[in-house]
Design a protein around this motif. Structure first.
Motif, short mmCIF file in Angstrom:
data_model
loop_
_atom_site.label_atom_id
_atom_site.label_comp_id
_atom_site.label_asym_id
_atom_site.label_seq_id
_atom_site.Cartn_x
_atom_site.Cartn_y
_atom_site.Cartn_z
N TYR A 32 -16.53 1.01 -28.22
CA TYR A 32 -15.65 0.00 -28.06
C TYR A 32 -16.34 -0.91 -26.25
CZ TYR A 32 -11.21 -0.37 -29.95
OH TYR A 32 -10.41 -0.67 -30.69
N ASN A 33 -16.32 0.66 -25.34
CA ASN A 33 -17.01 0.31 -24.02
C ASN A 33 -18.83 -0.04 -24.25
OD1 ASN A 33 -15.49 1.98 -22.96
ND2 ASN A 33 -16.12 4.07 -23.01
N SER A 34 -19.30 0.48 -25.45
CA SER A 34 -20.75 -0.22 -25.73
C SER A 34 -20.36 -1.75 -25.87
CB SER A 34 -21.29 1.18 -27.10
OG SER A 34 -21.68 1.92 -26.91
N LEU A 35 -19.97 -2.12 -27.00
CA LEU A 35 -19.41 -3.44 -27.20
C LEU A 35 -19.59 -4.29 -26.26
CD1 LEU A 35 -17.69 -2.91 -30.41
CD2 LEU A 35 -19.58 -3.83 -30.12
N ALA A 36 -18.45 -3.79 -24.92
CA ALA A 36 -18.24 -4.03 -24.03
C ALA A 36 -19.79 -4.49 -23.01
CB ALA A 36 -17.49 -3.84 -22.83
N ALA A 37 -20.10 -4.02 -22.85
CA ALA A 37 -21.13 -3.26 -21.98
C ALA A 37 -22.42 -4.82 -22.66
CB ALA A 37 -21.97 -2.29 -21.85
N GLY A 38 -22.65 -4.61 -24.57
CA GLY A 38 -23.29 -5.15 -25.17
C GLY A 38 -23.39 -6.42 -24.78
N ILE A 39 -22.19 -7.08 -24.98
CA ILE A 39 -21.58 -9.10 -24.83
C ILE A 39 -21.90 -8.63 -23.08
CG2 ILE A 39 -20.49 -10.51 -24.71
CD1 ILE A 39 -18.29 -8.36 -26.40
N SER A 40 -21.76 -8.58 -21.97
CA SER A 40 -22.55 -8.48 -20.84
C SER A 40 -23.88 -8.87 -20.56
CB SER A 40 -21.62 -7.48 -19.59
OG SER A 40 -20.55 -6.96 -20.15
N ALA A 41 -24.74 -7.79 -21.74
CA ALA A 41 -25.68 -7.96 -21.60
C ALA A 41 -26.69 -8.93 -21.84
CB ALA A 41 -26.68 -6.61 -22.15
N LYS A 42 -25.58 -9.27 -23.50
CA LYS A 42 -25.97 -10.94 -23.82
C LYS A 42 -25.72 -11.81 -22.63
CE LYS A 42 -27.35 -10.64 -27.78
NZ LYS A 42 -29.20 -10.36 -28.21
N ILE A 43 -24.98 -11.62 -22.12
CA ILE A 43 -24.99 -13.12 -21.74
C ILE A 43 -25.49 -13.14 -20.19
CG2 ILE A 43 -22.64 -14.04 -19.78
CD1 ILE A 43 -20.41 -12.97 -21.06
N LEU A 44 -26.69 -12.33 -20.33
CA LEU A 44 -27.49 -12.68 -19.41
C LEU A 44 -29.00 -12.09 -19.53
CD1 LEU A 44 -25.50 -9.88 -16.50
CD2 LEU A 44 -25.97 -12.35 -16.18
N ASP A 45 -28.76 -12.35 -20.64
CA ASP A 45 -30.44 -12.55 -20.91
C ASP A 45 -31.15 -11.49 -21.43
OD1 ASP A 45 -29.22 -15.44 -22.07
OD2 ASP A 45 -30.29 -16.22 -20.20
N VAL A 46 -30.37 -9.77 -21.67
CA VAL A 46 -31.07 -8.85 -21.18
C VAL A 46 -31.77 -8.93 -22.79
CG1 VAL A 46 -31.03 -6.60 -21.47
CG2 VAL A 46 -30.02 -7.70 -19.82
N ARG A 47 -33.04 -8.54 -23.10
CA ARG A 47 -33.68 -8.66 -24.23
C ARG A 47 -33.04 -7.67 -24.94
NH1 ARG A 47 -38.76 -8.02 -21.24
NH2 ARG A 47 -39.48 -6.75 -22.85
N ASN A 48 -33.03 -8.02 -25.94
CA ASN A 48 -32.33 -6.57 -26.97
C ASN A 48 -32.71 -5.33 -26.79
OD1 ASN A 48 -30.82 -8.50 -27.98
ND2 ASN A 48 -31.65 -9.49 -29.97
N GLU A 49 -34.20 -5.56 -27.02
CA GLU A 49 -34.92 -3.84 -27.03
C GLU A 49 -34.50 -3.30 -25.89
OE1 GLU A 49 -38.13 -6.71 -25.56
OE2 GLU A 49 -37.07 -7.15 -27.01
#
Length: 445
Positions: A278-295
């Motif tokens: 759950y924690n990783s899902l929330a963090a990953g969505i945040s990263a995606k919104i902020l355009d962090v590269r997948n790698e």
């Protein structure tokens, strides 16, 4: 008009607010009804900020134009009632600090998982070379970081107590990890008051902002439509597949946002268990919104190390694993800890009961726990809750005694888990002190 400000509370939050207020031209006075720790006194003296402790000088406090209140001070405190009666504005430290930064704010609240989620988001953004600071309930206060310098991004862990006293605070990304019955002693034993406080995180958001929320969490879902939320809603789930948001499918963590996908095997995550997914899902969505590269997100998920006192492996003694989960201050946190246990467990439990409903963990205790060592001052409620499902439940004099009792009860291949389910203030300074004492006595076995 004069700019007199009083900071109520001389801890991390209060000292940070005092430093920032002085920097912004206020005449500052710090007042704490309890003893101010020496390290904070030294900091106040260094910058010539006047203070008092072990008292509140009412006359001086009521001369202020604005009061910044420590989150630990309840609204029913007599000094707060007097301030309100004199129509003096009371704000939280995060409210005060937010007006002095134009940074993008990612704010995380919830009953459980907020510390790990906050630290993980910071780790991702730091690895992606964002100009980012970590603050709030982790490390330095938000105000102190704003005082320190201009950052472009802030990742903030925020409690319901801090959200009680906001007026204009507006995060670009707000996350509610989950809501369980917690701190009910502070909210007149009415869970709705606590829920309202958590949802305050959304009240100033606009349609250009985001709310990331747990669609599996009943309290969140049942209240989502109550608050006229303007931000874009992005859900995450462990059990449901979603068209947009974060979810799990075939042992893969998947994030889908604007047709831009990220996925990786759950086995690759450095922190395991449903709660950490759950924690990783929330963090990953945040990263995606902020355009962090997948790698960069992938690397961060693989090398992230969890915070101290959150399911922290300490050491193995005689093939007995000792795990420090002192940050588990409510029933739901202990539920997640027990859910992740795969070996027979000796559980260290107890402290200040905040209105806990222990039936929520009773089945897991029956399934996984062979003995309970009570570590609080008053353990009668624990005995009543668990004596019929655990063969051995005993009180301890202090943490050293608790560790020795657990060690003597545990067998080779067992786990000794400190996951207290309660606040720490009956016997310890805070949950860190409780966890550090546990680790100290475990290492001296």
């Amino acid at each position: 008009m004069s700019k007199n400000i009083v900071i109520l509370g001389g801890g991390e939050s209060g000292v940070g607010a005092a430093l920032l207020a002085q920097q912004k031209g206020y005449t500052v006075f710090v007042s704490d009804f309890n003893l101010i720790k020496d390290k904070y006194k030294e900091e106040l003296n260094k910058y010539n900020i006047p203070f008092e402790d072990k008292q509140h000088t009412t006359e001086k406090i009521l001369q202020s134009n604005i009061v910044v209140k420590s989150p630990g001070i309840p609204n029913k405190a007599p000094i707060i009632q007097q301030i309100k009666a004199n129509n003096i504005s009371i704000v939280s430290e995060i409210e005060f600090a937010a007006q002095y930064t134009n940074a993008t704010i990612i704010a995380i609240t919830g009953s459980n998982g907020k510390t790990t989620t906050t630290a993980l988001i910071y780790h991702i953004l730091n690895k992606a070379e964002f100009d980012v600071a970590l603050a709030g309930n982790i490390g330095d206060s938000f105000a102190k970081k704003v005082w320190e310098r201009d950052y472009q991004y802030f990742v903030l862990e925020i409690s319901s107590f801090q959200l009680d006293d906001i007026q204009h605070f507006k995060p670009h990304i707000a996350i509610i990890t989950n809501i369980t019955e917690d701190h009910l002693d502070r909210y007149n034993y009415d869970v709705q008051n606590y829920i309202d406080a958590k949802f305050n995180i959304t009240k100033n958001q606009t349609n250009s902002d985001y709310l990331i929320y747990n669609i599996d969490d009943p309290y969140t879902i049942n209240n989502l439509n109550k608050y006229n939320i303007q931000s874009k809603l992005i859900p995450f789930s462990y059990y449901k597949q979603l068209e947009e948001g974060g979810f799990v499918n075939n042992n893969e963590l998947i994030i889908q946002l604007n047709k831009n996908n990220f996925s990786m095997s759950l086995n690759e995550l450095s922190i395991q268990g449903i709660h950490n997914t759950y924690n990783s899902l929330a963090a990953g969505i945040s990263a995606k919104i902020l355009d962090v590269r997948n790698e960069k997100t992938r690397e961060s998920f693989q090398d992230f190390k969890n915070m101290d006192h959150r399911l922290e492996y300490v050491i193995s003694v005689r093939h007995i694993d000792f795990i420090n989960d002192s940050k588990a201050t409510n029933v739901n946190s202990t539920w997640f800890a027990l859910e992740s246990m795969t070996k027979p467990t000796v559980l260290l439990l107890g402290g200040v009961d905040k209105g806990n409903d222990y039936t929520l963990i009773k089945d897991l205790v029956k399934e996984k726990v062979k003995a309970i060592i009570c570590i609080g001052e008053d353990n009668e409620t624990l005995h009543q809750a668990f004596s019929d499902v655990v063969g051995y439940i005993v009180d301890s004099k202090d943490m050293e005694d608790a560790v020795k009792l657990a060690y003597n009860i545990a067998d080779k291949g067992d786990v000794v888990l400190l996951s207290p389910c309660c606040a720490s203030f009956d016997r310890f300074d805070n949950y860190e002190d409780r966890g550090n004492q546990f680790k100290k006595f475990v290492r001296s076995l």
